[in-house]
Design an enzyme around this catalytic site. Sequence first.
Site, PDB file in Angstrom:
ATOM      1  N   GLU A  83       5.246   8.051   2.349  1.00 18.37           N
ATOM      2  CA  GLU A  83       4.631   9.285   2.845  1.00 18.37           C
ATOM      3  C   GLU A  83       3.857   9.052   4.136  1.00 18.37           C
ATOM      4  O   GLU A  83       3.796   9.918   5.003  1.00 18.37           O
ATOM      5  CB  GLU A  83       3.644   9.874   1.817  1.00 18.37           C
ATOM      6  CG  GLU A  83       3.860   9.440   0.397  1.00 18.37           C
ATOM      7  CD  GLU A  83       4.670  10.407  -0.433  1.00 18.37           C
ATOM      8  OE1 GLU A  83       4.783  11.577  -0.060  1.00 18.37           O
ATOM      9  OE2 GLU A  83       5.193   9.980  -1.472  1.00 18.37           O
ATOM     10  N   LYS A  90       0.806  -1.224   0.000  1.00 16.70           N
ATOM     11  CA  LYS A  90       0.000   0.000   0.000  1.00 16.70           C
ATOM     12  C   LYS A  90       0.841   1.278   0.000  1.00 16.70           C
ATOM     13  O   LYS A  90       0.286   2.366   0.084  1.00 16.70           O
ATOM     14  CB  LYS A  90      -0.933   0.014   1.217  1.00 16.70           C
ATOM     15  CG  LYS A  90      -1.803  -1.237   1.313  1.00 16.70           C
ATOM     16  CD  LYS A  90      -3.232  -0.985   1.768  1.00 16.70           C
ATOM     17  CE  LYS A  90      -3.411  -0.640   3.199  1.00 16.70           C
ATOM     18  NZ  LYS A  90      -4.857  -0.557   3.571  1.00 16.70           N
TER      19      LYS A  90
END
Lengths: 197, 716
Positions: free
Chosen positions: B682, B678
């Site tokens: 960030e 996934k």
Amino acid sequence: MSLPDTTRRTILGTVATLAALPTVSRADISEPDAVSGGLGLQNVTLQVNGQQFRVTLEPRVSLLDVLRETIGLTGTKKGCDHGACGACTVHVDGRRIVSCLTLAARCKSKKIVTIEGLSNGGDLHPVQAAFLHHDGFQCGYCTPGQIMSAVALIQEGHASSADEIREWMSGNICRCGAYPNIVAAVQDASGNVTEGG
Amino acid sequence: MGGAKYAAEFELPDMAHAVLVQSTIAAGKILGFDLIAAKAMPGVLVIITPDNAEKLHNLKPAQQKVTYPLLQNADIKFNGQHVAVVVADTFERATAAAAAVRVHYRATKAVTTMDQAFSESVTPKNFSNGRAKPDSQIGETSPILPSGTLRVEQIYTTPIEHHNPMEPHATIAHWSGEQLTVWTATQGISGAQKALSSLFGLKPQNVTVICPYVGGGFGSKGNTWPPAVLAAMATRQVNRPVKLVVTREQMFTSNGYRPRTVQRIKLAANPDGRLLSVRHDVKTQTSMPEVGEFAEPSALITRMLYSAPSIGTSHRLVQVNHGLPTYMRGPGESSGAFAIESAMDEMAAALKIDPIDFRLRNYAERDPTADLPFASKALRECYAQGAAAFGWEKRNPAPRSMRDGHMLVGMGMATSSYPTNRMPASASVHLTADGSALVRSGTQDIGTGTYTTLAQVAADELGLPLGKVRTQLGDSRLPPAPVSGGSMTSASVVPAVQAAAQGVKAQLFALAISHGGFQWQSVSPDVLTLIDSAVDGPAGRIGIGQLFTLAKIKQLNATAGAQPAPDANDYSKHAFGAQFVEVRVDPDLGIVRVSRWVGAFDCGRVLNAKTARSQLIGGIIYGMGMALFEETRIDRNTGRITNANISDYLVAVNADVPEIETIIVDSIDPISNPLGTKGIGELPMVGAAPAIANAVYHATGTRIRDLPIRIEQLLA
Ligand code: FES
Ligand code: FES
């Protein structure tokens, strides 16, 4: 043009091959300009990683730029050119210094050690091995400076606790944020490094 | 010769050095240059100004890929804009001559800070590259709220922040024959190839972009910024290789930044802690339109984070005489999470409900604004595992209630989320008789371990030891791959490598069946496996080398592409996390120290636990910088950045960082990509800053709504 076939981890691993560089004599600057601008060229012999390099340079040239641009030892990094990040850390006569704030011409007859001169033959220096083991880097750009600082602070006896390491390693910025792994690596290596190691 | 070489470290014969000259006014026009002194200095080869710069093609200021004006006209749109390039035979000589360039300007009135034009905001034209709309609304815009409703309405601000990767932007450009070769520090070699070929009117195959290693990017190396273009312009002018390394100071005006945001949040909740309405209105700065447009999408996170009957968001831009802002780690989500997650904490305090409990009462089972199911979501597990590891139950909810000796102790938490992205990518795999494989893809390793990850994937697929697989990246001649941004490199490139490796595997199986001899002929490829460098099946084992000899071949190749599944759009795709922070605040001095951290993340399947943990820690530390240190300051009179260096622009150093515990909760996303990853780059940055601000509130009773958190705010 051949493609590079190495991984980032060879930042730490290929230094041994670089240590075998021959003595070079290179003048990057053409002679006729030698005296113009009040910046006469000088011939300087630098002792880097146990080898002699005869270079012709202007007195304003930093040790960092001579290492990277003239001698071709690009393991030492330029992160700021202002003494603020530690990426350019090398050892001069056993002391760690920021090579961006050091004039090359003042390093005549001094012993300079860079990341390329740290390993002994093919073996990684214990601090290099510890950085690999603890993943003490991501992009690798700050890493040579971190390692040069770490080697020195261990020798200076400033690696007795995690807090002391954090404090003494704070002159080396790592924007990738590898700090906890760097501390682990230095702690680990400090058990293995002997004087002059 | 090996060695990890960064862009500025390639050696070419006869290299010249270029140094940028930047504007000293924020708005106006260049009237002329006085170059007599500079040109007479030793070693100077050429000084390029708008008067003699090559005219570029296909200038499209609206597009974000390239920023202007690239010496194409005499207009000045920001202080620090590049106005000339000095090329000389050494770096020192180019630097000295650049300092001797005199520029005459006619200055006009400039907007140097956002507040000077705050009321004149505009709607973004190219919001999120067209992937989302600037505004959103579900339910009533202003629902009628029952009596007893609790409200939080506050403004939260985040300052201009600069990425400051440790490797400065650097380009070596070499024009020879009809071929432009560029070694440049970039997160996207294919984008750079496109931009440069288009600007110089060259065929893409006549531009080669090489970037084997990047010394950090964090978003600042995603676009092709002016210095790379100007280096290419310079080599075409002097006909020798040109090296242009941006100085640390110039990094503040040459390659983007996170723009300042001013965010108004309005929350309404009933006394049971159910959200009745949520509004998040964002104003953020952008450059003057001639330079480009970028909108920090801070409210995107609010559209999907919590469930409520009414959720509305908007984004507006204020045009300022600064360079173009750009993506910076957790673009939108990092700044937006500071606002919404601080407001959630304020509401939890107003309701006297535990912050985790309040979030759970408003847990979004599906994406409320997109009205789609989540592809996967294990946020509950993040809250539970994070809280347990942190010892959240020891927290006394009253602010200023916990002490360690003289120090005030605060515990705070916040939610993280970041979209799971994926783009088409391609890769090739090349297998030789000695059982070694070469993986090639035109992606780049920005410090995230892509070399290792891709080698690992191919080794697994081909049954080879990891040491037998090499990876080549960072060359535009390799099969194309997307920009390394948006945490999507693994999700995009790994499936391509898998597909290419499977292509090689299928060929090996076919060879075994056709050349393995009589007993292999009736074997179905479905029952064959590749283990320990050999094809293994009911008919026995054949080593790869033996098979190559039998088939009289020297190598096998396969190239494959991979793209997002078409039904991926039927889901809302996000990674999640929960951040738990303990701070210690000196009540007399207002000094904040982070003393403990636990981050629990739902980031899908993890390909490499070691590098994943490193990225999670790195993101959290980047968030600590955002919370406590980072701010680019502007002089209102001149529009000049007053702390354009790495000692006055503070970032977290080793002594600022405590031990960090990361937890990766079990979760696999079967929909976003075949691997179940996934994205991880960030996510850990998002939620870090509000978790600290919430902990500081808990420690001191003072709510800080303007980052970074400063001593003077706590002493006020
Ligand atoms: S380059 Fe010398 S300290 Fe940064
Ligand atoms: S590893 Fe990237 S800056 Fe330290």
